[in-house]
Scaffold this motif. Structure first.
Motif, short mmCIF file in Angstrom:
data_model
loop_
_atom_site.label_atom_id
_atom_site.label_comp_id
_atom_site.label_asym_id
_atom_site.label_seq_id
_atom_site.Cartn_x
_atom_site.Cartn_y
_atom_site.Cartn_z
N ASN A 132 3.07 3.39 -26.54
CA ASN A 132 3.16 2.80 -25.20
C ASN A 132 1.89 2.07 -24.77
O ASN A 132 1.90 1.35 -23.78
CB ASN A 132 3.48 3.88 -24.17
CG ASN A 132 4.91 4.38 -24.29
OD1 ASN A 132 5.74 3.71 -24.89
ND2 ASN A 132 5.18 5.53 -23.72
N PRO A 154 3.83 -3.02 -20.96
CA PRO A 154 4.19 -2.89 -19.54
C PRO A 154 5.17 -1.73 -19.35
O PRO A 154 5.85 -1.33 -20.30
CB PRO A 154 4.86 -4.22 -19.21
CG PRO A 154 5.28 -4.78 -20.52
CD PRO A 154 4.33 -4.26 -21.55
N ALA A 155 5.20 -1.20 -18.12
CA ALA A 155 6.01 -0.01 -17.84
C ALA A 155 7.46 -0.20 -18.29
O ALA A 155 8.07 0.72 -18.82
CB ALA A 155 5.96 0.32 -16.35
N GLY A 156 7.99 -1.40 -18.12
CA GLY A 156 9.38 -1.64 -18.46
C GLY A 156 9.67 -1.56 -19.95
O GLY A 156 10.82 -1.50 -20.35
N ARG A 206 8.03 0.74 -22.02
CA ARG A 206 7.56 2.02 -22.54
C ARG A 206 8.71 2.96 -22.87
O ARG A 206 9.80 2.81 -22.33
CB ARG A 206 6.64 2.70 -21.52
CG ARG A 206 5.26 2.07 -21.48
CD ARG A 206 4.40 2.65 -20.36
NE ARG A 206 3.47 1.63 -19.93
CZ ARG A 206 2.86 1.60 -18.75
NH1 ARG A 206 3.09 2.54 -17.87
NH2 ARG A 206 2.03 0.62 -18.46
N VAL A 260 10.02 7.07 -23.09
CA VAL A 260 9.73 8.41 -22.60
C VAL A 260 10.27 9.41 -23.63
O VAL A 260 11.11 9.07 -24.47
CB VAL A 260 10.35 8.70 -21.21
CG1 VAL A 260 9.71 7.81 -20.15
CG2 VAL A 260 11.85 8.51 -21.22
N ALA A 290 12.32 11.66 -23.40
CA ALA A 290 13.78 11.84 -23.33
C ALA A 290 14.49 10.99 -24.38
O ALA A 290 15.49 11.42 -24.97
CB ALA A 290 14.29 11.50 -21.94
N ARG A 299 21.61 11.62 -6.59
CA ARG A 299 20.86 11.76 -5.33
C ARG A 299 21.85 12.24 -4.29
O ARG A 299 22.93 11.70 -4.18
CB ARG A 299 20.27 10.42 -4.92
CG ARG A 299 19.45 9.84 -6.02
CD ARG A 299 18.64 8.63 -5.61
NE ARG A 299 17.64 8.48 -6.63
CZ ARG A 299 16.52 9.18 -6.67
NH1 ARG A 299 16.23 10.01 -5.70
NH2 ARG A 299 15.68 9.05 -7.65
N MET A 345 16.20 3.51 -25.36
CA MET A 345 15.51 3.58 -24.08
C MET A 345 16.17 2.63 -23.07
O MET A 345 16.39 3.00 -21.92
CB MET A 345 14.03 3.23 -24.28
CG MET A 345 13.18 3.41 -23.06
SD MET A 345 13.06 5.14 -22.56
CE MET A 345 12.66 4.93 -20.82
N LEU A 368 19.56 4.08 -22.14
CA LEU A 368 19.38 5.24 -21.27
C LEU A 368 19.06 4.82 -19.84
O LEU A 368 19.64 5.33 -18.88
CB LEU A 368 18.19 6.07 -21.76
CG LEU A 368 18.41 7.22 -22.72
CD1 LEU A 368 17.07 7.82 -23.09
CD2 LEU A 368 19.27 8.25 -22.05
N THR A 369 18.11 3.91 -19.72
CA THR A 369 17.70 3.45 -18.39
C THR A 369 18.88 2.82 -17.67
O THR A 369 19.14 3.10 -16.50
CB THR A 369 16.56 2.42 -18.52
OG1 THR A 369 15.53 2.99 -19.32
CG2 THR A 369 15.99 2.04 -17.17
N VAL A 375 21.48 5.66 -16.70
CA VAL A 375 21.02 6.49 -15.59
C VAL A 375 21.06 5.69 -14.28
O VAL A 375 21.51 6.18 -13.24
CB VAL A 375 19.60 7.05 -15.86
CG1 VAL A 375 19.04 7.72 -14.63
CG2 VAL A 375 19.62 8.02 -17.03
N THR A 376 20.61 4.44 -14.35
CA THR A 376 20.61 3.59 -13.17
C THR A 376 22.02 3.40 -12.63
O THR A 376 22.27 3.54 -11.43
CB THR A 376 20.01 2.20 -13.51
OG1 THR A 376 18.76 2.40 -14.15
CG2 THR A 376 19.80 1.36 -12.26
N ARG A 421 23.54 6.59 -11.10
CA ARG A 421 23.03 6.86 -9.76
C ARG A 421 23.60 5.90 -8.74
O ARG A 421 23.79 6.23 -7.58
CB ARG A 421 21.50 6.71 -9.77
CG ARG A 421 20.80 7.78 -10.56
CD ARG A 421 20.33 8.85 -9.62
NE ARG A 421 19.78 10.00 -10.29
CZ ARG A 421 18.53 10.10 -10.70
NH1 ARG A 421 17.71 9.08 -10.54
NH2 ARG A 421 18.11 11.20 -11.25
N GLU A 438 12.99 18.52 -16.40
CA GLU A 438 12.18 17.55 -15.68
C GLU A 438 11.96 17.98 -14.25
O GLU A 438 11.07 17.47 -13.59
CB GLU A 438 12.83 16.18 -15.74
CG GLU A 438 12.81 15.65 -17.16
CD GLU A 438 12.70 14.14 -17.21
OE1 GLU A 438 12.93 13.52 -16.18
OE2 GLU A 438 12.38 13.63 -18.28
#
Lengths: 371, 85
Positions: free
Chosen positions: A192, A196-198, A200, A202, A204, A245, A266, A269-270, A273-274, A277, A298
């Motif tokens: 990582n 950039p964060a997008g 990376r 994790v 999981a 949520r 990744m 998964l993102t 999950v998005t 939610r 988590e």
């Protein structure tokens, strides 16, 4: 003429409310295209059509609740010509094309249902974007009334029924193994660095990939128990328990995790999950999982002993990674460790096989470069 | 970028991931991830959104400082204005 019916989006689904049509008569539909959005007890689901064709008529108007199996639309097969008017008059003419879609989170839908509020009315009065639970609650707060919902929500009832059935029917056994994830976390850090964060990864993603690979090698933990016997699945669809949520959980399936690269996984998964939610899951993601992963860890707990999602036969749980003393080469050192657990169906497998399966997952997690 | 503006950008990025969050309901000194219930994927989405909005990089090595709303804004203020110190 083909008939497109409301599919069952999960074993416990009995009916659904049509929220939005994504097609109108005359549109050509490709295999796998999202044609409608249906609200179930759990979430709003994008329903895909698996037969190509041309939409002939929409039979169910937006807002109507219908049982599973109800014809939603008729399609002409490619090359088929429309029958003469009057010969197959659809039950109801529809104005679906003019109806506006309401974007709302599952929490908002649930709350609106509890409070007896109409989402379309709320949306009309809201500025933009997706309606959230607090939008609904703000709207409901205006006429203060003694509304109590003592009996719990629809989602709660659905979860209660599914979990009670699982514990009634499945003789669970549980195993746990503590793994040192120092190599995996060091690999992730190197991987990582400078990204950039997008872009990376994790931990999981590595865990999901490890479970998918192990499930492929150990078919007695993958698939469904149906009609008194285990039916192993040729492919692995990993169900991911996603906390919603506002409460509740939903476990949409991710297909092909065993073949995906960590980066592809990744992204998938993102995205999953998005959408889970936001209440925008697809029908092919609901009720198709062959094994489930939960990582309640988590939220800070060390280990989770899960309840199998029937008709599946296994559930893998991951706790929260934490620094603990670990013995390596005869020395005690601090290391990041993680508790992996397995809840499995004793009708299908025994503890010995379960231990091998869990050990295989542990071995895969510790060799991230091979995933 | 000044702190109040940074704080607004942080809240916008947070709402992109957790639409129901309201600043008034947050304790600015308590850990953010627990309060908003962000898992590791949510947290990365939040950081990606922040990076895009502020045009800065937030490396993993900084994560330890990004706990509460206040410390997050403080860390971002330092990163986005290195010339001033």
């Amino acid at each position: 003429m083909l008939t497109f019916t409301l599919p069952s989006l999960g074993a416990d689904m009995e009916r659904g409310r049509l929220v939005e049509w994504r097609v109108k008569p005359g549109d050509t539909v490709a295999r796998g295209q999202v044609v409608a959005v249906v609200d179930t007890d759990k979430a709003a689901i994008e329903v895909e059509c698996w037969q190509p064709g041309v939409v002939h008529a929409l039979l169910v108007p937006v807002g109507e609740t219908v049982p599973v199996g109800t014809p939603l639309a008729t399609l002409l097969e490619l090359g088929e010509t429309a029958p003469a008017p009057g010969t197959t008059e659809p039950a109801r003419a529809v104005a679906a094309a003019t109806a506006t879609a309401v974007r709302a989170s599952p929490g908002a839908r649930e709350r609106a249902r509890e409070l007896g509020l109409d989402l379309a009315t709320l949306a009309a009065g809201s500025a933009a974007g997706t309606l959230t639970r607090s939008d609904v609650e703000r709207a409901a707060a205006a006429p203060v009334g003694a509304r109590t919902s003592g009996e719990g929500t629809e989602l709660r009832r659905t979860i209660a029924a599914a979990m009670a059935r699982s514990k009634r029917e499945i003789p669970h056994y549980y195993l746990a193994e503590t793994l040192c994830v120092a190599r995996a976390t060091a690999w992730l850090e190197r991987r990582n660095e400078g990204r950039p964060a997008g872009a990376r990864l994790v931990l999981a993603a590595l865990l999901v990939k490890s479970v998918a690979r192990a499930a492929q090698e150990y078919p007695d933990f993958n698939g469904w128990f149906q009609d008194g016997a285990h039916r192993p699945s040729g492919q692995v669809n990993v169900g991911l328990a996603v906390a919603l949520r506002g409460g509740g959980v939903i476990a949409p399936a991710l297909a092909g995790a065993e073949r995906a690269s960590p980066d592809e996984l990744m992204r998938a998964l993102t995205d999953l999950v998005t959408r889970a939610r936001a209440g925008a899951l697809r029908s092919s993601e609901i009720g198709t999982a062959t094994i489930t992963i939960t990582s309640l860890g988590e939220r800070g707990v060390e280990a989770v002993f899960g309840v199998i999602h029937a008709p599946q036969v296994a559930l893998v749980g991951f706790g929260s990674p934490a620094e603990r003393p670990w013995v390596l080469d005869g020395e005690v050192r601090p290391a990041p460790v993680l508790v992996a657990t397995l809840a499995a169906d004793h009708r299908v497998s025994d503890g010995h096989r379960g231990a091998l399966f869990l050990a295989r997952i542990a071995a895969l997690v510790q060799r991230p470069e091979e995933l | 970028m000044e702190e109040p503006e940074l704080r607004r950008e942080v809240m916008r990025a947070l709402r992109a991931v957790a639409p129901e969050v309201e600043e008034a309901a947050l304790d600015p000194r308590a850990p953010l991830r627990e309060q908003v219930d962000l898992d590791s994927i949510d947290f990365l989405r939040f950081l990606a959104e922040l990076e895009a909005r502020l045009g800065i990089a937030i490396p993993e090595a900084e994560y330890a400082r990004l706990t509460s709303l206040d410390s997050l804004v403080q860390a971002l203020a330092e990163r986005s204005a290195p010339a001033r110190r």
